[in-house]
Design an enzyme around this catalytic site. Sequence first.
Site, PDB file in Angstrom:
ATOM      1  N   ILE A  72     -12.748  10.933  15.845  1.00  0.00           N
ATOM      2  CA  ILE A  72     -12.170  10.713  17.184  1.00  0.00           C
ATOM      3  C   ILE A  72     -12.214  12.015  17.979  1.00  0.00           C
ATOM      4  CG2 ILE A  72     -10.196   9.788  18.468  1.00  0.00           C
ATOM      5  CD1 ILE A  72      -9.313   8.409  15.859  1.00  0.00           C
ATOM      6  N   SER A  99      -0.390   6.736  14.948  1.00  0.00           N
ATOM      7  CA  SER A  99      -1.051   5.521  14.454  1.00  0.00           C
ATOM      8  C   SER A  99      -0.124   4.321  14.535  1.00  0.00           C
ATOM      9  CB  SER A  99      -1.444   5.768  12.997  1.00  0.00           C
ATOM     10  OG  SER A  99      -1.780   4.563  12.367  1.00  0.00           O
ATOM     11  N   TYR A 151       0.558   8.874   3.859  1.00  0.00           N
ATOM     12  CA  TYR A 151      -0.155   9.110   5.122  1.00  0.00           C
ATOM     13  C   TYR A 151       0.667   8.589   6.307  1.00  0.00           C
ATOM     14  CZ  TYR A 151      -2.960   7.612   9.044  1.00  0.00           C
ATOM     15  OH  TYR A 151      -3.379   7.364  10.326  1.00  0.00           O
ATOM     16  N   LYS A 189       2.768  10.529   9.698  1.00  0.00           N
ATOM     17  CA  LYS A 189       2.697  10.237  11.144  1.00  0.00           C
ATOM     18  C   LYS A 189       4.113  10.065  11.706  1.00  0.00           C
ATOM     19  CE  LYS A 189      -1.654  10.608  11.581  1.00  0.00           C
ATOM     20  NZ  LYS A 189      -2.218  11.755  12.298  1.00  0.00           N
ATOM     21  N   PHE A 192      -4.624   2.030  17.323  1.00  0.00           N
ATOM     22  CA  PHE A 192      -4.791   0.861  16.471  1.00  0.00           C
ATOM     23  C   PHE A 192      -6.052   1.124  15.620  1.00  0.00           C
ATOM     24  CE2 PHE A 192      -1.221  -1.922  17.292  1.00  0.00           C
ATOM     25  CZ  PHE A 192      -0.530  -1.071  18.123  1.00  0.00           C
TER      26      PHE A 192
HETATM   27  C1  UD1 Z   1      -5.543   1.990   8.088  1.00  0.00           C
HETATM   28  C2  UD1 Z   1      -4.172   2.372   8.559  1.00  0.00           C
HETATM   29  C3  UD1 Z   1      -4.245   3.138   9.840  1.00  0.00           C
HETATM   30  C4  UD1 Z   1      -5.088   4.343   9.627  1.00  0.00           C
HETATM   31  C5  UD1 Z   1      -6.465   3.919   9.194  1.00  0.00           C
HETATM   32  C6  UD1 Z   1      -7.251   5.184   8.905  1.00  0.00           C
HETATM   33  C7  UD1 Z   1      -2.362   0.922   7.965  1.00  0.00           C
HETATM   34  C8  UD1 Z   1      -1.624  -0.327   8.290  1.00  0.00           C
HETATM   35  N1  UD1 Z   1      -3.381   1.183   8.762  1.00  0.00           N
HETATM   36  O1  UD1 Z   1      -6.030   0.991   8.965  1.00  0.00           O
HETATM   37  O2  UD1 Z   1      -2.976   3.563  10.223  1.00  0.00           O
HETATM   38  O3  UD1 Z   1      -5.123   5.103  10.773  1.00  0.00           O
HETATM   39  O4  UD1 Z   1      -6.379   3.116   8.028  1.00  0.00           O
HETATM   40  O5  UD1 Z   1      -8.046   5.130   7.820  1.00  0.00           O
HETATM   41  O6  UD1 Z   1      -2.049   1.630   7.037  1.00  0.00           O
HETATM   42  N2  UD1 Z   1     -11.044  -4.499   4.915  1.00  0.00           N
HETATM   43  C9  UD1 Z   1     -11.776  -5.320   4.070  1.00  0.00           C
HETATM   44  N3  UD1 Z   1     -12.715  -4.741   3.269  1.00  0.00           N
HETATM   45  C10 UD1 Z   1     -12.966  -3.396   3.273  1.00  0.00           C
HETATM   46  C11 UD1 Z   1     -12.221  -2.577   4.145  1.00  0.00           C
HETATM   47  C12 UD1 Z   1     -11.257  -3.159   4.949  1.00  0.00           C
HETATM   48  O7  UD1 Z   1     -11.579  -6.535   4.030  1.00  0.00           O
HETATM   49  O8  UD1 Z   1     -13.826  -2.924   2.504  1.00  0.00           O
HETATM   50  C13 UD1 Z   1     -10.037  -5.102   5.798  1.00  0.00           C
HETATM   51  C14 UD1 Z   1      -8.634  -4.591   5.557  1.00  0.00           C
HETATM   52  O9  UD1 Z   1      -8.000  -5.327   4.566  1.00  0.00           O
HETATM   53  C15 UD1 Z   1      -8.007  -4.749   6.944  1.00  0.00           C
HETATM   54  C16 UD1 Z   1      -9.170  -4.542   7.895  1.00  0.00           C
HETATM   55  O10 UD1 Z   1     -10.353  -4.740   7.126  1.00  0.00           O
HETATM   56  O11 UD1 Z   1      -7.532  -6.060   7.102  1.00  0.00           O
HETATM   57  C17 UD1 Z   1      -9.204  -3.155   8.490  1.00  0.00           C
HETATM   58  O12 UD1 Z   1      -9.114  -2.194   7.439  1.00  0.00           O
HETATM   59  P1  UD1 Z   1      -9.336  -0.637   7.695  1.00  0.00           P
HETATM   60  O13 UD1 Z   1     -10.560  -0.429   8.487  1.00  0.00           O
HETATM   61  O14 UD1 Z   1      -9.258   0.034   6.356  1.00  0.00           O
HETATM   62  O15 UD1 Z   1      -8.123  -0.195   8.606  1.00  0.00           O
HETATM   63  P2  UD1 Z   1      -6.538  -0.401   8.421  1.00  0.00           P
HETATM   64  O16 UD1 Z   1      -6.183  -0.559   7.005  1.00  0.00           O
HETATM   65  O17 UD1 Z   1      -6.116  -1.461   9.373  1.00  0.00           O
END
Ligand code: UD1
Length: 343
Positions: A13, A126, A151, A155, A180
Amino acid sequence: MRTVLVTGGTGYIGSHTVVELQQAGYRVVIVDDLSNSYADVVDNIEKISGQRPGFVKADLKNRAATMDLFSSAPEIEAVIHFAASKAVGESVEKPVAYYRNNIDSLLNLLEAMQKYGVNHIVFSSSCTVYGEPDQLPVDENAPIKKANSPYGNTKQICEEILRDARVPDPDLNVVSLRYFNPIGAHPSALIGELPIGVPNNLVPFITQTAIGIRKELKVFGDDYNTPDGSAIRDYINVVDLAKAHVVAIERLISEKNKAGFEIFNLGTGRGNSVFEVIKAFEKVSGKKLNYSVTGRRDGDVEQVFANTDLANRELGWKAEKSLEETLSSAWKWEQHVRTNQKN
Ligand code: UD1
């Protein structure tokens, strides 16, 4: 020309924000320890903007180095603080390292800012601070929930540190931006997200699978209480996100933030499920994605997406890019990286 210090400015970012600041007429000094980014990002920023940002390789955990940075660059008027560790899972494995890195760096920065009379700071926060929100879309007044990872806790703690720091020092002006899910890359494909090792986040995992580096994407859960059963997030274009930082800096420098400590959600206001992201990616890339469904990931929330009214109204900022356009930029970036064998 006004000068902004961008900590973590060679990161994902951070690098996009440096470009937007330069294009808005700011001079930028980057400080980064390159623990999770590459020095040649500075060259690529220069290719996009035509200006080379200042670059200092330093670790903000080092108090003396942080002080030196400010003493050698008295022109710094404001700070955007991105530098931090951000992998949720890793923070559970290495909590002490996460607290040390994310909190010490903010404390050192605040001490240096106070000593050198720098009063403006934008902090990278975050949506993780909301946990599983009671109401959707989530606005800035929603309660802070107990963090589900070290983590996330860093924040929350950093926001509290900033809030407390201003009590005896009302000249300190703070904007905390709660992101987000930032995704995508600069349209030039010269900068983007470059995770080291196996990506934790959804979109880099998708693009690496599509290009053949990963065998298949595992979808973490299809039994959520959502229309298609997969989890919902608010995926925001990283360039849109970067632009909000320019507005925040303008607001601080022009002292429009009368409240002194302000918090804004940065999202699109739209929630998309994992399956929707996969479908949109397949559409823009023309590739069939190899994926299968597995169990839920520990610590994941079911759904979270932003109410962005406050940022729209107060900052006059709005996320503009569509999910398709953003995924297309991520795909273009992945192909560029692999062609140039960067990672
Ligand atoms: C998380 C954190 C966010 C942080 C970010 C940085 C939480 C709630 N959110 O975002 O604060 O800034 O990481 O790394 O802690 N998914 C899959 N398969 C994968 C990877 C992800 O299904 O291989 C799904 C996850 O379950 C989720 C969505 O994709 O539903 C987004 O995941 P991801 O990109 O890892 O972000 P967050 O977990 O939302």
